[in-house]
Design a protein around this motif. Structure first.
Motif, PDB file in Angstrom:
ATOM      1  N   LEU A  35       0.870  -1.161   0.000  1.00  0.00           N
ATOM      2  CA  LEU A  35       0.000   0.000   0.000  1.00  0.00           C
ATOM      3  C   LEU A  35       0.912   1.217   0.000  1.00  0.00           C
ATOM      4  N   LEU A  36       0.472   2.284  -0.626  1.00  0.00           N
ATOM      5  CA  LEU A  36       1.214   3.534  -0.489  1.00  0.00           C
ATOM      6  C   LEU A  36       0.308   4.514   0.242  1.00  0.00           C
ATOM      7  N   LEU A  37       0.783   5.020   1.381  1.00  0.00           N
ATOM      8  CA  LEU A  37       0.020   5.994   2.149  1.00  0.00           C
ATOM      9  C   LEU A  37       0.541   7.389   1.815  1.00  0.00           C
ATOM     10  N   VAL A  38      -0.386   8.291   1.561  1.00  0.00           N
ATOM     11  CA  VAL A  38      -0.021   9.650   1.166  1.00  0.00           C
ATOM     12  C   VAL A  38      -0.477  10.614   2.265  1.00  0.00           C
ATOM     13  N   TYR A  39       0.498  11.207   2.940  1.00  0.00           N
ATOM     14  CA  TYR A  39       0.192  12.103   4.056  1.00  0.00           C
ATOM     15  C   TYR A  39       0.493  13.551   3.710  1.00  0.00           C
ATOM     16  N   ASP A  40      -0.277  14.454   4.331  1.00  0.00           N
ATOM     17  CA  ASP A  40      -0.011  15.891   4.213  1.00  0.00           C
ATOM     18  C   ASP A  40       1.062  16.241   5.249  1.00  0.00           C
ATOM     19  N   SER A  41       2.217  16.708   4.742  1.00  0.00           N
ATOM     20  CA  SER A  41       3.347  16.911   5.656  1.00  0.00           C
ATOM     21  C   SER A  41       3.111  18.023   6.683  1.00  0.00           C
ATOM     22  N   SER A  42       2.138  18.890   6.447  1.00  0.00           N
ATOM     23  CA  SER A  42       1.928  19.986   7.400  1.00  0.00           C
ATOM     24  C   SER A  42       1.365  19.490   8.737  1.00  0.00           C
ATOM     25  N   TYR A  43       0.946  18.239   8.780  1.00  0.00           N
ATOM     26  CA  TYR A  43       0.425  17.664  10.027  1.00  0.00           C
ATOM     27  C   TYR A  43       1.527  17.048  10.894  1.00  0.00           C
ATOM     28  N   PHE A  44       2.786  17.163  10.395  1.00  0.00           N
ATOM     29  CA  PHE A  44       3.885  16.454  11.069  1.00  0.00           C
ATOM     30  C   PHE A  44       5.025  17.363  11.480  1.00  0.00           C
ATOM     31  N   ILE A  45       5.798  16.863  12.432  1.00  0.00           N
ATOM     32  CA  ILE A  45       7.083  17.480  12.776  1.00  0.00           C
ATOM     33  C   ILE A  45       8.139  16.410  12.548  1.00  0.00           C
ATOM     34  N   LYS A  46       9.184  16.789  11.827  1.00  0.00           N
ATOM     35  CA  LYS A  46      10.249  15.827  11.565  1.00  0.00           C
ATOM     36  C   LYS A  46      11.062  15.639  12.841  1.00  0.00           C
ATOM     37  N   VAL A  47      11.125  14.412  13.339  1.00  0.00           N
ATOM     38  CA  VAL A  47      11.845  14.175  14.588  1.00  0.00           C
ATOM     39  C   VAL A  47      13.197  13.495  14.385  1.00  0.00           C
ATOM     40  N   LYS A  48      13.383  12.921  13.212  1.00  0.00           N
ATOM     41  CA  LYS A  48      14.616  12.220  12.914  1.00  0.00           C
ATOM     42  C   LYS A  48      14.639  12.033  11.409  1.00  0.00           C
ATOM     43  N   GLU A  49      15.770  11.636  10.878  1.00  0.00           N
ATOM     44  CA  GLU A  49      15.825  11.413   9.451  1.00  0.00           C
ATOM     45  C   GLU A  49      14.744  10.407   9.041  1.00  0.00           C
ATOM     46  N   LYS A  50      13.865  10.814   8.138  1.00  0.00           N
ATOM     47  CA  LYS A  50      12.765   9.992   7.622  1.00  0.00           C
ATOM     48  C   LYS A  50      11.723   9.613   8.678  1.00  0.00           C
ATOM     49  N   GLN A  51      11.782  10.232   9.862  1.00  0.00           N
ATOM     50  CA  GLN A  51      10.775   9.918  10.878  1.00  0.00           C
ATOM     51  C   GLN A  51      10.024  11.189  11.269  1.00  0.00           C
ATOM     52  N   TYR A  52       8.708  11.055  11.284  1.00  0.00           N
ATOM     53  CA  TYR A  52       7.848  12.215  11.483  1.00  0.00           C
ATOM     54  C   TYR A  52       6.821  11.915  12.566  1.00  0.00           C
ATOM     55  N   LYS A  94      -4.448  13.144  17.754  1.00  0.00           N
ATOM     56  CA  LYS A  94      -5.895  12.884  17.713  1.00  0.00           C
ATOM     57  C   LYS A  94      -6.479  13.104  16.319  1.00  0.00           C
ATOM     58  N   THR A  95      -5.721  13.748  15.458  1.00  0.00           N
ATOM     59  CA  THR A  95      -6.271  14.033  14.126  1.00  0.00           C
ATOM     60  C   THR A  95      -5.467  13.329  13.035  1.00  0.00           C
ATOM     61  N   LYS A  96      -5.076  12.115  13.317  1.00  0.00           N
ATOM     62  CA  LYS A  96      -4.283  11.366  12.339  1.00  0.00           C
ATOM     63  C   LYS A  96      -5.027  11.190  11.018  1.00  0.00           C
ATOM     64  N   HIS A  97      -6.334  10.963  11.132  1.00  0.00           N
ATOM     65  CA  HIS A  97      -7.149  10.767   9.933  1.00  0.00           C
ATOM     66  C   HIS A  97      -7.001  11.899   8.927  1.00  0.00           C
ATOM     67  N   GLU A  98      -7.034  13.105   9.481  1.00  0.00           N
ATOM     68  CA  GLU A  98      -7.036  14.279   8.607  1.00  0.00           C
ATOM     69  C   GLU A  98      -5.743  14.418   7.807  1.00  0.00           C
ATOM     70  N   SER A  99      -4.678  13.865   8.349  1.00  0.00           N
ATOM     71  CA  SER A  99      -3.391  14.003   7.668  1.00  0.00           C
ATOM     72  C   SER A  99      -3.254  13.056   6.473  1.00  0.00           C
ATOM     73  N   LEU A 100      -4.075  12.011   6.488  1.00  0.00           N
ATOM     74  CA  LEU A 100      -3.981  10.992   5.433  1.00  0.00           C
ATOM     75  C   LEU A 100      -4.827  11.425   4.231  1.00  0.00           C
ATOM     76  N   ILE A 101      -4.152  11.768   3.167  1.00  0.00           N
ATOM     77  CA  ILE A 101      -4.841  12.285   1.975  1.00  0.00           C
ATOM     78  C   ILE A 101      -5.363  11.151   1.093  1.00  0.00           C
ATOM     79  N   ALA A 102      -4.517  10.168   0.875  1.00  0.00           N
ATOM     80  CA  ALA A 102      -4.907   9.087  -0.033  1.00  0.00           C
ATOM     81  C   ALA A 102      -4.193   7.789   0.309  1.00  0.00           C
TER      82      ALA A 102
END
Ligand SMILES: [Zn+2]
Length: 342
Positions: free
Chosen positions: A109-126, A132-140
């Motif tokens: 599966l490929l999950l497509v997320y809106d990056s504005s819902y995340f903070i980069k905490v480590k290389e390739k880790q967000y 509580k609003t994980k759903h909203e970040s998932l675009i497709a």
């Protein structure tokens, strides 16, 4: 707004796949995206929790984030890569990306997320800004259908610039592991030319020979490239299942385009190589030739290897990097990759 679920075919070419994703998302929407690979088995969990890490019992810690000065939960962090990273990964073998994971997942599966819902905490880790609003970040979500791309027969290419150890490694693979080996097409084409190719002194800088009968890779590049490609085609047709080829058709094009601006050397379809093994340049194997020092030959070989990597990748092949090492070590590495189908 519901999560969009769509389907895409995947033939192993990551760049092509990325383009088809971007096309589906629409150019405007494809900016500021994080891509994450997952499994179709997790689809229900993802639709319910917004991530394949959600919905498990118990609280698993991800670790302490210096950046956020707090302890994070495993389920609140995702591994993902950006479009730029995916493109970079196609040019750099060791760099892992979400799309490269598809080869390890049976039904991806490929999950497509809106990056504005995340903070980069480590290389390739967000980390989710608001868990509580994980759903909203998932675009497709794209279900990925892996196409059977296995060619009529599996042919492997062993390549690398001059004096990289190709011949010795191939001989070892034949002698110890029993592989069928095909000699380099360009050298077979040179053999066929007989006396027509003669006249160059390997101890002197290359100078063109202008003679009606003279044919060689340097003086008559197009003519020679065509002969070599013809040879390549013949030997690929004759090669048995699982054969190793010393260089592939891309090597001929690389040589031809190295000194000529001409980009397109017209060629028909060649075998869909199962894997391309690129041998790292080892300065210890380089010798002075054509009036160039050992050092100059080494640097030239490295530039050629960069070109081979780019060109084979651009043709859609999987290129496996074989680092410097003894003949045994390199042969073993190639054998392992072939037998594990990596
Ligand atoms: Zn010549």
């Amino acid at each position: 707004m519901g999560i969009r679920i769509d389907q895409l075919d995947y033939d192993g070419n990551n760049t092509k796949f990325l383009e088809s994703v971007i096309e589906k998302l629409g150019k405007k929407n494809s900016r500021n995206i994080l891509y994450r690979a997952s499994e179709q088995e997790s689809l229900e969990r993802i639709l319910k929790h917004g991530t394949d890490r959600g919905g498990f019992s118990g609280k698993k810690s991800w670790g302490y984030s210096e950046l956020l000065s707090k302890e994070l939960l495993h389920e609140d962090v995702i591994f993902a890569t950006t479009e730029a990273e995916i493109r970079y990964g196609e040019q750099n073998l060791e760099f892992q990306t979400s799309l490269k994971k598809f080869s390890l997942i049976e039904r991806p599966l490929l999950l497509v997320y809106d990056s504005s819902y995340f903070i980069k905490v480590k290389e390739k880790q967000y980390a989710f800004k608001n868990p509580k609003t994980k759903h909203e970040s998932l675009i497709a979500v794209f279900t990925v259908t892996k196409l059977k791309t296995s060619p009529e027969k599996n042919l492997y290419v062993v390549t690398g610039a001059h004096d990289c150890g190709k011949t010795a490694t191939l001989e070892f693979l034949r002698g110890v592991y029993g592989y069928n080996i095909q000699k380099e097409a360009a050298s077979l084409a040179l053999d066929d030319l007989g006396s027509k190719k003669l006249g160059h002194d390997p101890c002197m800088p290359l100078k063109k020979i202008y003679g009606k009968r003279h044919i060689c890779p340097v003086c008559t590049p197009l003519k020679f490239a065509k002969l070599a490609l013809k040879k390549q085609k013949e030997l690929e047709k004759l090669a048995s299942e699982g054969s190793l080829l010393e260089r592939g058709y891309v090597d001929i094009i690389e040589f031809y385009t190295r000194h000529n601006k001409t980009k397109d050397l017209k060629h028909d379809k060649f075998a869909d190589y199962a894997n391309v093994f690129l041998l790292e340049v080892m300065p210890s194997l380089q010798e002075p030739k054509w009036g160039k020092s050992k050092q100059e030959r080494t640097e030239e070989a490295r530039r050629i290897n960069d070109r081979l990597l780019k060109m084979y990748t651009a043709e859609g092949f999987n290129v496996s990097f074989i680092p410097a090492g003894s003949v045994e070590e390199r042969a073993k590495r190639i054998h392992e990759r072939i037998s594990k189908n990596l």
